[in-house]
Every structure is written in C-alpha cells, then in structure tokens.
Write a protein that holds these residues in place. Structure first.
Motif, short mmCIF file in Angstrom:
data_model
loop_
_atom_site.label_atom_id
_atom_site.label_comp_id
_atom_site.label_asym_id
_atom_site.label_seq_id
_atom_site.Cartn_x
_atom_site.Cartn_y
_atom_site.Cartn_z
N THR A 95 51.05 -1.85 31.50
CA THR A 95 51.57 -0.61 32.08
C THR A 95 53.06 -0.52 31.76
N LEU A 96 53.43 0.54 31.08
CA LEU A 96 54.85 0.78 30.77
C LEU A 96 55.40 1.73 31.82
N ARG A 97 56.61 1.44 32.25
CA ARG A 97 57.29 2.28 33.24
C ARG A 97 58.50 2.91 32.55
N LEU A 98 58.43 4.22 32.34
CA LEU A 98 59.52 4.99 31.75
C LEU A 98 60.38 5.53 32.88
N VAL A 99 61.69 5.34 32.79
CA VAL A 99 62.60 5.72 33.87
C VAL A 99 63.76 6.54 33.32
N ILE A 100 64.02 7.67 33.97
CA ILE A 100 65.26 8.40 33.73
C ILE A 100 66.16 8.12 34.93
N ASN A 101 67.26 7.45 34.65
CA ASN A 101 68.32 7.23 35.63
C ASN A 101 69.63 7.24 34.84
N PHE A 102 70.73 7.01 35.52
CA PHE A 102 72.01 7.08 34.81
C PHE A 102 72.11 6.02 33.73
N ALA A 103 71.58 4.83 33.98
CA ALA A 103 71.62 3.77 32.97
C ALA A 103 70.84 4.17 31.72
N ALA A 104 69.69 4.85 31.90
CA ALA A 104 68.91 5.31 30.75
C ALA A 104 69.67 6.37 29.96
N LEU A 105 70.31 7.31 30.67
CA LEU A 105 71.11 8.33 29.99
C LEU A 105 72.22 7.69 29.18
N ASP A 106 72.89 6.71 29.78
CA ASP A 106 73.98 6.01 29.11
C ASP A 106 73.48 5.27 27.87
N ALA A 107 72.33 4.60 27.99
CA ALA A 107 71.77 3.87 26.86
C ALA A 107 71.43 4.82 25.70
#
Length: 126
Positions: free
Chosen positions: A17-29
């Motif tokens: 199971t893959l968990r895709l997350v949008i958070n500030f760290a993801a935006l920065d990456a």
C-alpha cells in the motif's frame, strides 16, 4: 488550534500500500526537484485536457511519496507510472489535488467569475 495542511490518498500496488501525501514538505520536495513553483505545476495538472510531461508527473509522485516512502527512487516511480498502475496513480493524484486545492479544479470556461466586469459604455436613458 490551526489544522495542518495534510491530504493523503492510498493506493495498493501488488501487495504493498502506497500512501501519497500532499503537505508542505511534499510541496517543498517537488519545487526543489523541478525548480518550479507549485502553483505552476498545479496549473499543468488541473487545466482542461491536462497532459503534464511524464518527467513532471514522476517528480510530483516522488514528492508525494516522501512522507511515508522515502526509500522509493525516481526510477521506481517511473516503473509505477509506465506500468499497469499508471492510470490509478493519476486518479489518486487528481483526488489529492482536488482535496488540497479545491479552487484549482478545472474551471468551466463559460462560467463567469465571482466578480464579473461591470458593463461599460453609454448609460441608460432616464
């Protein structure tokens, strides 16, 4: 207390199971990897008949996986995109973007904006 900026979608690939997350760290990456502002990337994904470059799609997926799957590489992301799970990943990304940025959903080109322009020209006769 303020709620954190965090949206998640899960996707089963094989027995994982893959968990895709949008958070500030993801935006920065994603911004750091692409050298582009996320609002421009978002526009590429949400415009009508959107077909973002595959390299951009891969970089976005990679960024969305950082929270829970930092060991996954860009090449592994490419295998996910080019394999049978590609369409499901696209659907998960669309759900995430709609949840995180509801105002960025594809707009109806015929719909009027919130503040339509006032008519100009001659005034009505009295």
């Amino acid at each position: 207390m303020l709620a954190a900026f965090y949206h998640e979608e899960q996707l089963t690939v094989g027995d994982e199971t893959l968990r895709l997350v949008i958070n500030f760290a993801a935006l920065d990456a994603v911004e750091s990897l692409t050298g582009r502002a996320f609002d421009r990337i978002l526009a590429d994904f949400t415009k009508k008949d959107a077909e973002p470059q595959l390299s951009l799609q891969g970089k976005v997926v990679w960024g969305l996986l950082r929270q829970h799957h930092p060991e996954i590489t860009l090449d592994q992301v490419a295998a996910l995109l080019f394999g049978p799970t590609g369409a499901r990943i696209g659907a998960a990304i669309a759900k995430l973007m709609a949840a995180a940025f509801p105002a960025a959903e594809p707009a109806d080109p015929k719909a009027k904006g919130a503040n339509p322009r006032k008519p100009r020209g001659a005034s009505n006769p009295s």
